[in-house]
Design a protein around this motif. Structure first.
Motif, PDB file in Angstrom:
ATOM      1  N   UNK A 242      53.795  35.352  44.208  1.00 11.09           N
ATOM      2  CA  UNK A 242      53.894  35.942  45.542  1.00 11.09           C
ATOM      3  C   UNK A 242      53.284  37.340  45.624  1.00 11.09           C
ATOM      4  N   UNK A 243      53.444  38.122  44.587  1.00 13.23           N
ATOM      5  CA  UNK A 243      52.970  39.513  44.609  1.00 13.23           C
ATOM      6  C   UNK A 243      51.715  39.722  43.758  1.00 13.23           C
ATOM      7  N   UNK A 244      50.918  38.666  43.654  1.00 15.37           N
ATOM      8  CA  UNK A 244      49.660  38.741  42.899  1.00 15.37           C
ATOM      9  C   UNK A 244      48.503  38.710  43.897  1.00 15.37           C
ATOM     10  N   UNK A 245      47.757  39.823  44.021  1.00 18.97           N
ATOM     11  CA  UNK A 245      46.660  39.863  44.984  1.00 18.97           C
ATOM     12  C   UNK A 245      45.327  39.348  44.440  1.00 18.97           C
ATOM     13  N   UNK A 246      45.219  39.190  43.115  1.00 21.03           N
ATOM     14  CA  UNK A 246      43.937  38.827  42.513  1.00 21.03           C
ATOM     15  C   UNK A 246      44.175  38.043  41.236  1.00 21.03           C
ATOM     16  N   UNK A 247      43.388  36.987  41.052  1.00 22.29           N
ATOM     17  CA  UNK A 247      43.489  36.145  39.868  1.00 22.29           C
ATOM     18  C   UNK A 247      42.088  35.917  39.317  1.00 22.29           C
ATOM     19  N   UNK A 248      41.803  36.512  38.164  1.00 21.07           N
ATOM     20  CA  UNK A 248      40.500  36.360  37.512  1.00 21.07           C
ATOM     21  C   UNK A 248      40.483  35.079  36.683  1.00 21.07           C
ATOM     22  N   UNK A 249      39.314  34.746  36.166  1.00 21.92           N
ATOM     23  CA  UNK A 249      39.178  33.565  35.306  1.00 21.92           C
ATOM     24  C   UNK A 249      40.125  33.653  34.113  1.00 21.92           C
ATOM     25  N   UNK A 250      40.303  34.837  33.564  1.00 20.07           N
ATOM     26  CA  UNK A 250      41.231  35.014  32.442  1.00 20.07           C
ATOM     27  C   UNK A 250      42.663  34.713  32.869  1.00 20.07           C
TER      28      UNK A 250
END
Length: 114
Positions: free
Chosen positions: A54-62
C-alpha cells in the motif's frame, strides 16, 4: 529523492503474517526485502504470508525479483503467498509483467491509520 524503505510485521491471526512495506523497492532495498520475507516464511505457525504494498510508490526490477524470491521461499515452506494493495505505478508494473495473478494480488480495504 527516494522514500525511506521500511517493513513492519503484523500478526493478523490464524497464522497470517502481513509484512507492510513502505518506500521504494529498488536495487538498494530489494535484498533486504527478500531476506525479511524469507525470515517471516521460516517462522513456526505461519500459514499465509501477505506482502502489503500500500505504501510503496515505486517497484524496480530488483523489487520484482525480491517478491519472486519471497514467493519461492514461501512455497518451499508450504505457505500461501499474497501481494496486496499494489497501487498506481506498482500495480501497473505487476500488471504489465503478468504477476498480478501469480501473486494472488488483490486490493484489500484496510484502515488508513495503523
Amino acid at each position: 529523492m527516494t522514500s525511506s524503505f521500511a517493513v513492519s510485521k503484523h500478526n493478523d491471526g490464524a497464522g497470517v503474517i502481513r509484512l507492510a512495506v513502505r518506500g521504494e523497492i529498488d536495487d538498494g532495498a530489494s535484498d533486504a526485502l527478500a531476506q525479511i520475507i524469507g525470515n517471516a516464511a521460516g517462522q513456526p505457525g505461519v500459514r499465509v504470508l501477505v506482502i502489503d504494498l500500500e505504501r510503496v510508490p515505486f517497484l524496480a526490477a530488483a523489487g520484482i525479483r525480491a517478491l519472486l524470491e519471497g514467493r519461492a521461499v514461501a512455497l518451499h515452506h508450504g505457505l500461501a503467498y499474497q501481494v496486496v494493495n499494489a497501487r498506481g505505478v506498482v500495480h501497473g508494473v505487476l500488471a504489465t509483467t503478468g504477476l498480478l495473478s501469480l501473486f494472488h494480488t488483490t486490493v484489500r480495504h484496510v484502515p488508513a491509520h495503523r
